[in-house]
Design an enzyme around this catalytic site. Structure first.
Site, PDB file in Angstrom:
ATOM      1  N   HIS A  86      47.552  39.492  24.978  1.00  0.00           N
ATOM      2  CA  HIS A  86      46.985  38.728  26.082  1.00  0.00           C
ATOM      3  C   HIS A  86      45.556  38.337  25.698  1.00  0.00           C
ATOM      4  O   HIS A  86      44.950  38.936  24.801  1.00  0.00           O
ATOM      5  CB  HIS A  86      46.991  39.574  27.356  1.00  0.00           C
ATOM      6  CG  HIS A  86      48.350  39.747  27.962  1.00  0.00           C
ATOM      7  ND1 HIS A  86      48.551  40.153  29.260  1.00  0.00           N
ATOM      8  CD2 HIS A  86      49.590  39.555  27.437  1.00  0.00           C
ATOM      9  CE1 HIS A  86      49.857  40.207  29.512  1.00  0.00           C
ATOM     10  NE2 HIS A  86      50.502  39.854  28.422  1.00  0.00           N
ATOM     11  N   GLU A  88      42.714  38.806  27.146  1.00  0.00           N
ATOM     12  CA  GLU A  88      41.703  39.862  27.300  1.00  0.00           C
ATOM     13  C   GLU A  88      41.768  40.850  26.141  1.00  0.00           C
ATOM     14  O   GLU A  88      40.738  41.329  25.656  1.00  0.00           O
ATOM     15  CB  GLU A  88      41.920  40.626  28.614  1.00  0.00           C
ATOM     16  CG  GLU A  88      41.774  39.796  29.888  1.00  0.00           C
ATOM     17  CD  GLU A  88      43.106  39.244  30.386  1.00  0.00           C
ATOM     18  OE1 GLU A  88      43.972  38.876  29.549  1.00  0.00           O
ATOM     19  OE2 GLU A  88      43.272  39.170  31.615  1.00  0.00           O
ATOM     20  N   CYS A 125      46.272  41.584  34.102  1.00  0.00           N
ATOM     21  CA  CYS A 125      47.553  42.236  34.409  1.00  0.00           C
ATOM     22  C   CYS A 125      47.366  43.755  34.295  1.00  0.00           C
ATOM     23  O   CYS A 125      46.304  44.237  33.890  1.00  0.00           O
ATOM     24  CB  CYS A 125      48.643  41.765  33.443  1.00  0.00           C
ATOM     25  SG  CYS A 125      48.542  42.543  31.815  1.00  0.00           S
TER      26      CYS A 125
END
Lengths: 200, 200
Positions: A86, A88, A125
């Site tokens: 992801h 991040e 998430c």
């Protein structure tokens, strides 16, 4: 595996696309002023990532003292065949590599005594949220909300109740809804371009 | 950063230690029988990792159909200057690379139609727990409990309440307490060897 007797691999590499490298090089030591400026830069990354066939998510780590970029990340799940990558996570891994430390937490006498912040186009998430305290991030800035990601079909995972308070209990400041309208427009742009909802 | 004008890096690599590569090569296509056998193999990895100066955590991905090893992981946080590189994350990244897919979820006609399981020496922290559904893992097998990791000073993060039920709601089976006594002994071994509690 039965028909695929490849030797087991023990190393893994990923590379951000050349255009991310170009954008970060062009940005250099620019001093970003305030959350909106940083978020606009991150949303630009996300826009390019959609054009490049990636997911509509981008993030970056900035110095809280200098307002400078330390590392950028975009979603590389499909491009790198890796569900962990992801935006991040990419930004955190690259920032720690940049600083040569497994924690971005400030230490006495360091030149960024306030530490580092993570600016992300959408609220993290469950996985990325869990990664934030381990990374030593001191501040989290979010654009679109979980609900905005869910609205286009992405799953944000099972996050703890009142996750922003839980971060704050760990002395990690949280700022949500920064450029939320633009960040949500980016998600919708992905949906309208028939982007794949790969964990839906 | 102010005094450190390194160019921003855009790629990241990690490598498991040579002894992991050797152990996985030696294991080859051995058919593991049952959870205990798999967990014992994983705990052996963890033991070697402590001797090698790493954290007391190990994990591996196995085929649910064939009982064979797909990829192993050990904690590489300190060794790789990367807070993300928990054992489970390493194992997931390497398994997906091995299979050439960002998801380990079985697809019709595949040769491992039941999919893959993740065997981990300690219940996953908040980050690794969040990573499991995205990875397409169909079954999770855990050794030591969260409380056992906390007892030696490690932080497991803010996990959602009743996290095992939440995985099961996503059709991910969970088996806890497999070789828990041996798995907890491994954690204590780390404590007794004055291993660093790097996120305590």
């Amino acid at each position: 595996m039965e028909n695929n007797p490849l030797p087991m691999t023990a190393d893994f590499c990923f590379t951000l696309p050349a255009w991310v490298q170009q954008l970060t090089a062009d940005t250099g030591r620019r001093k970003f002023l305030g959350d909106e400026e940083k978020m606009e830069w991150v949303l630009e990354l996300g826009r390019y990532n959609i054009e490049d066939g990636g997911g509509p998510f981008a993030a970056a780590v900035f110095s809280l003292d200098h307002g400078t970029l330390v590392a950028a990340g975009v979603n590389r799940v499909m491009a790198s065949n890796c569900s962990v990558l992801h935006a991040e996570i990419c930004a955190i891994m690259l920032a720690q590599q940049q600083l040569g430390s497994y924690t971005l937490a400030p230490e006495p006498g360091e030149e960024s005594p306030k530490g580092y912040e993570l600016v992300t186009s959408t609220e993290p998430c469950a996985m990325c949220l869990g990664a934030i305290p381990w990374a030593g991030i001191k501040r989290l800035v979010c654009g679109a909300r979980d609900a905005d990601a869910r609205a286009i079909g992405f799953d944000e995972g099972d996050k703890p109740e009142r996750w922003t308070e839980k971060l704050e209990q760990r002395s990690i400041a949280v700022q949500c809804d920064v450029c939320r309208i633009e960040a949500t427009a980016l998600l919708k742009e992905y949906l309208n371009s028939n982007g794949k909802i790969y964990n839906g």
